[in-house]
Design an enzyme around this catalytic site. Sequence first.
Site, PDB file in Angstrom:
ATOM      1  CB  THR A   1      -0.849  -0.103   1.240  1.00 58.99           C
ATOM      2  OG1 THR A   1      -1.768  -1.140   1.163  1.00 58.99           O
ATOM      3  CG2 THR A   1      -1.708   1.170   1.379  1.00 58.99           C
TER       4      THR A   1
ATOM      5  CE1 TYR B   1      -5.978   0.714   0.185  1.00 56.96           C
ATOM      6  CE2 TYR B   1      -4.157  -0.133  -1.185  1.00 56.96           C
ATOM      7  CZ  TYR B   1      -4.694  -0.243   0.277  1.00 56.96           C
ATOM      8  OH  TYR B   1      -4.174  -0.554   1.056  1.00 56.96           O
TER       9      TYR B   1
ATOM     10  CB  SER C   1       3.018  -8.138   1.360  1.00 57.62           C
ATOM     11  OG  SER C   1       2.056  -7.989   2.551  1.00 57.62           O
TER      12      SER C   1
ATOM     13  CB  THR D   1       0.733  -3.808   6.184  1.00 60.78           C
ATOM     14  OG1 THR D   1      -0.446  -3.598   5.579  1.00 60.78           O
ATOM     15  CG2 THR D   1       1.489  -2.556   6.157  1.00 60.78           C
ATOM     16  CG  ASP D   2      -2.030  -7.758   3.938  1.00 59.32           C
ATOM     17  OD1 ASP D   2      -2.360  -6.865   4.750  1.00 59.32           O
ATOM     18  OD2 ASP D   2      -2.801  -8.123   2.837  1.00 59.32           O
TER      19      ASP D   2
ATOM     20  CE  LYS E   1      -2.927  -5.040   8.013  1.00 57.65           C
ATOM     21  NZ  LYS E   1      -2.695  -5.165   6.461  1.00 57.65           N
TER      22      LYS E   1
ATOM     23  CD  GLU F   1      -5.197 -26.909  26.719  1.00 54.78           C
ATOM     24  OE1 GLU F   1      -5.586 -28.032  26.185  1.00 54.78           O
ATOM     25  OE2 GLU F   1      -5.928 -26.169  27.329  1.00 54.78           O
TER      26      GLU F   1
HETATM   27  N1  GLN Z   1      -1.764  -2.064   3.652  1.00 55.00           N
HETATM   28  C1  GLN Z   1      -1.026  -2.712   2.933  1.00 55.00           C
HETATM   29  O1  GLN Z   1      -0.088  -2.595   2.675  1.00 55.00           O
HETATM   30  C2  GLN Z   1      -2.008  -3.715   2.526  1.00 55.00           C
HETATM   31  C3  GLN Z   1      -1.706  -3.927   0.926  1.00 55.00           C
HETATM   32  C4  GLN Z   1      -1.506  -5.445   0.214  1.00 55.00           C
HETATM   33  N2  GLN Z   1      -2.570  -6.300   0.730  1.00 55.00           N
HETATM   34  C5  GLN Z   1      -0.239  -5.819   0.989  1.00 55.00           C
HETATM   35  O2  GLN Z   1       0.023  -6.530   1.843  1.00 55.00           O
HETATM   36  O3  GLN Z   1       0.872  -5.842   0.058  1.00 55.00           O
END
Ligand code: GLN
Length: 337
Positions: free
Chosen positions: A20, A34, A67, A100-101, A173, A294
């Site tokens: 992103t 987007y 990602s 970010t994923d 995340k 467990e």
């Molecule tokens: N906020 C993000 O970067 C998510 C965008 C995309 N799904 C990625 O991980 O690249």
Amino acid sequence: KEAEQQQKLANVVILATGGTIAGAGASAANSATYQAAKLGVDKLIAGVPELATLANVRGEQVMQIASESISNDDLLKLGKRVAELADSKDVDGIVITHGTDTLEETAYFLNLVEKTDKPIVVVGSMRPGTAMSADGMLNLYNAVAVASDKQSRGKGVLVTMNDEIQSGRDVSKSVNIKTEAFKSAWGPMGMVVEGKSYWFRLPAKRHTVNSEFDIKQISALPQVDIAYGYGNVTDTAYKALAQNGAKALIHAGTGNGSVSSRVVPALQELRKNGVQIIRSSHVNQGGFVLRNAEQPDDKNDWVVAHDLNPQKARILAMVAMTKTQDSKELQRIFWEY
Ligand SMILES: NC(=O)CC[C@H](N)C(=O)O
């Protein structure tokens, strides 16, 4: 005068991978709708002219993807490029822009395999640069500030999001619609404010220069997969993943990594057939799995992932299994990293 100033500044390389932070939407109101991975690294750098006051910055486009599509081969390619740059006398710090994923997976991977004390900072954004109140510019500015600061050396791979400096090992995340998306159960290591870092803690786990793993010695990663625990779960996914070639299975368990009685026999059988079984927890921010709590791990010859979430446990298992297939050694590694 300008040449003198340039000489004093640190040399930072930005390795761009997509996400992103390189995304673009149709209108300024599109903060969540987007396309990721649209802008090249030169545009990213040109978008934050203030970077030039922090460091001599240059960029390389290593890949241009979202990602969630990063493969093990992509991880190796990125890791090897980071190591080459870290070895170079004219590089003082490295920033990786990333979706970010799976940012937490890449950051932890690099934290395990890069033999350098030079700062490596992974950064992303939650809103594309075209959106109102986009967060990428400041996150990137902070990443370059941290990467160019000598104080950041030897602290492991870092993540700068939302003004916080997080450990690449712990951070995850945790919210996917807020700019304060990245959290660690054990808290951030520091803050970065107006280009200056303020440190509060250091990581206790082995990383980078103190790691027994080295990207230069790794040419392939073994297949490790994850299966999810939930009410009414069956053993179908576990068996299918093993049949498809998984050398280790991460159990993304409920609670403290508990395993349904409908799944236990299959996991015992798979272990007898040589598949490593690693119990982790999918509890958000705070899974904590202990041996023989467990499940009788000693008897089953299973491993526990302790506080590592399932996706981080997969990364450590892959890296560890480039060196050992011994479950006791694997367990030692899970305690130490
Ligand atoms: N906020 C993000 O970067 C998510 C965008 C995309 N799904 C990625 O991980 O690249």
